[in-house]
Design a protein around this motif. Structure first.
Motif, mmCIF file in Angstrom:
data_model
loop_
_atom_site.group_PDB
_atom_site.id
_atom_site.type_symbol
_atom_site.label_atom_id
_atom_site.label_comp_id
_atom_site.label_asym_id
_atom_site.label_seq_id
_atom_site.Cartn_x
_atom_site.Cartn_y
_atom_site.Cartn_z
ATOM 1 N N ARG A 67 7.686 4.702 -3.595
ATOM 2 C CA ARG A 67 7.956 3.314 -3.195
ATOM 3 C C ARG A 67 6.894 2.772 -2.247
ATOM 4 N NH1 ARG A 67 12.375 2.157 -0.221
ATOM 5 N NH2 ARG A 67 12.452 4.200 0.802
ATOM 6 N N PHE A 68 6.359 3.626 -1.375
ATOM 7 C CA PHE A 68 5.381 3.218 -0.374
ATOM 8 C C PHE A 68 4.004 3.765 -0.746
ATOM 9 C CE2 PHE A 68 8.400 2.880 3.575
ATOM 10 C CZ PHE A 68 9.247 2.060 2.845
ATOM 11 N N THR A 69 2.968 3.009 -0.378
ATOM 12 C CA THR A 69 1.589 3.437 -0.603
ATOM 13 C C THR A 69 0.771 3.175 0.655
ATOM 14 O OG1 THR A 69 1.756 2.903 -2.964
ATOM 15 C CG2 THR A 69 -0.454 3.187 -2.043
ATOM 16 N N ILE A 70 0.093 4.208 1.114
ATOM 17 C CA ILE A 70 -0.793 4.064 2.270
ATOM 18 C C ILE A 70 -2.228 3.979 1.772
ATOM 19 C CG2 ILE A 70 -0.972 6.570 2.640
ATOM 20 C CD1 ILE A 70 -1.052 5.970 5.677
ATOM 21 N N SER A 71 -3.024 3.137 2.414
ATOM 22 C CA SER A 71 -4.430 2.999 2.059
ATOM 23 C C SER A 71 -5.210 2.598 3.305
ATOM 24 C CB SER A 71 -4.612 1.965 0.948
ATOM 25 O OG SER A 71 -4.137 0.690 1.357
ATOM 26 N N ARG A 72 -6.530 2.685 3.224
ATOM 27 C CA ARG A 72 -7.366 2.346 4.370
ATOM 28 C C ARG A 72 -8.702 1.800 3.914
ATOM 29 N NH1 ARG A 72 -8.113 7.455 7.860
ATOM 30 N NH2 ARG A 72 -9.637 6.167 8.993
ATOM 31 N N ASP A 73 -9.334 1.053 4.821
ATOM 32 C CA ASP A 73 -10.693 0.573 4.629
ATOM 33 C C ASP A 73 -11.433 0.853 5.932
ATOM 34 O OD1 ASP A 73 -13.077 -0.840 4.434
ATOM 35 O OD2 ASP A 73 -12.166 -2.468 3.287
ATOM 36 N N ASN A 74 -12.303 1.826 5.926
ATOM 37 C CA ASN A 74 -13.000 2.207 7.152
ATOM 38 C C ASN A 74 -13.953 1.111 7.631
ATOM 39 O OD1 ASN A 74 -11.608 4.619 7.253
ATOM 40 N ND2 ASN A 74 -13.290 5.837 6.416
ATOM 41 N N ALA A 75 -14.446 0.313 6.735
ATOM 42 C CA ALA A 75 -15.325 -0.788 7.132
ATOM 43 C C ALA A 75 -14.568 -1.864 7.900
ATOM 44 C CB ALA A 75 -15.992 -1.388 5.911
ATOM 45 N N LYS A 76 -13.257 -1.940 7.682
ATOM 46 C CA LYS A 76 -12.427 -2.945 8.355
ATOM 47 C C LYS A 76 -11.575 -2.336 9.464
ATOM 48 C CE LYS A 76 -12.092 -5.950 4.326
ATOM 49 N NZ LYS A 76 -11.198 -6.649 3.368
ATOM 50 N N ASN A 77 -11.730 -1.033 9.691
ATOM 51 C CA ASN A 77 -10.929 -0.342 10.724
ATOM 52 C C ASN A 77 -9.431 -0.589 10.524
ATOM 53 O OD1 ASN A 77 -13.361 0.429 11.816
ATOM 54 N ND2 ASN A 77 -12.947 -0.366 13.865
ATOM 55 N N MET A 83 4.950 -1.429 1.032
ATOM 56 C CA MET A 83 6.326 -0.964 0.901
ATOM 57 C C MET A 83 7.026 -1.781 -0.183
ATOM 58 S SD MET A 83 7.305 -0.442 4.926
ATOM 59 C CE MET A 83 7.359 -2.191 5.257
ATOM 60 N N ASN A 84 7.391 -1.124 -1.250
ATOM 61 C CA ASN A 84 8.086 -1.761 -2.366
ATOM 62 C C ASN A 84 9.498 -1.207 -2.491
ATOM 63 O OD1 ASN A 84 5.680 -3.149 -3.001
ATOM 64 N ND2 ASN A 84 5.011 -1.486 -4.349
ATOM 65 N N SER A 85 10.328 -1.901 -3.236
ATOM 66 C CA SER A 85 11.719 -1.466 -3.472
ATOM 67 C C SER A 85 12.403 -1.100 -2.160
ATOM 68 C CB SER A 85 11.746 -0.278 -4.429
ATOM 69 O OG SER A 85 11.137 -0.609 -5.661
ATOM 70 N N LEU A 86 12.253 -1.970 -1.187
ATOM 71 C CA LEU A 86 12.813 -1.676 0.129
ATOM 72 C C LEU A 86 14.328 -1.614 0.090
ATOM 73 C CD1 LEU A 86 10.360 -3.818 2.220
ATOM 74 C CD2 LEU A 86 10.844 -1.402 2.626
ATOM 75 N N GLU A 87 14.857 -0.756 0.938
ATOM 76 C CA GLU A 87 16.299 -0.509 1.035
ATOM 77 C C GLU A 87 16.737 -0.741 2.476
ATOM 78 O OE1 GLU A 87 16.375 3.579 0.011
ATOM 79 O OE2 GLU A 87 15.829 3.246 -2.106
ATOM 80 N N PRO A 88 18.003 -1.054 2.693
ATOM 81 C CA PRO A 88 18.479 -1.232 4.076
ATOM 82 C C PRO A 88 18.174 -0.014 4.960
ATOM 83 C CG PRO A 88 20.101 -2.064 2.544
ATOM 84 C CD PRO A 88 19.033 -1.411 1.713
ATOM 85 N N GLU A 89 18.138 1.163 4.362
ATOM 86 C CA GLU A 89 17.835 2.381 5.130
ATOM 87 C C GLU A 89 16.397 2.416 5.644
ATOM 88 O OE1 GLU A 89 21.314 2.761 2.763
ATOM 89 O OE2 GLU A 89 19.278 2.325 2.091
ATOM 90 N N ASP A 90 15.548 1.542 5.138
ATOM 91 C CA ASP A 90 14.161 1.462 5.611
ATOM 92 C C ASP A 90 14.040 0.624 6.881
ATOM 93 O OD1 ASP A 90 13.278 1.176 2.172
ATOM 94 O OD2 ASP A 90 13.016 2.955 3.435
#
Length: 125
Positions: A67-77, A83-90
């Motif tokens: 459901r969640f995906t982490i990503s980064r751009d080192n040039a942008k710090n 976060m997709n398909s969010l649930e109340p537990e999130d």
């Protein structure tokens, strides 16, 4: 002075999506693994996701896998948490954090050096 500034939190309905951002200053960003943690009221601060310095390796807690995906751009710090398909537990305050030159143990709070101030995510049912 190290600063981590999170943004993108808010109120969303069950099944909705949010994208959190965390921008760092005062560090050489590419030397740090980055992590996202969350803390609900009355609960411990729990690991959500992490990414190594290059972005090649990612790690997720079981409740958010797929459901969640982490990503980064080192040039942008900047590191993001989609976060997709969010649930109340999130529902929680979400924090980003840095882990200097770490390649393991990224699910552990003790591996992290600096923390942001947090951004609130509320998922309504």
């Amino acid at each position: 002075q190290v600063q981590l500034v999170e943004s993108g939190g808010g109120l969303v309905q069950d099944g909705g999506s949010l994208r959190l951002s965390c921008t760092a200053s005062g560090i050489t960003f590419s030397r740090y693994a980055m992590g996202w943690f969350r803390q609900a009221p009355g609960k411990e601060r729990d690991f959500v996701a992490a990414i190594n310095w290059s972005g090649i390796s990612t790690y997720y807690a079981d409740p958010v896998k797929g459901r969640f995906t982490i990503s980064r751009d080192n040039a942008k710090n900047t590191v993001w948490l989609q976060m997709n398909s969010l649930e109340p537990e999130d529902t929680a305050v979400y924090y980003c954090a840095t882990a200097y030159r770490r390649n393991s143990g990224l699910e552990l709070r003790g591996s992290y050096d600096y923390w942001g101030q947090g951004t609130q995510v509320t998922v309504s049912s």
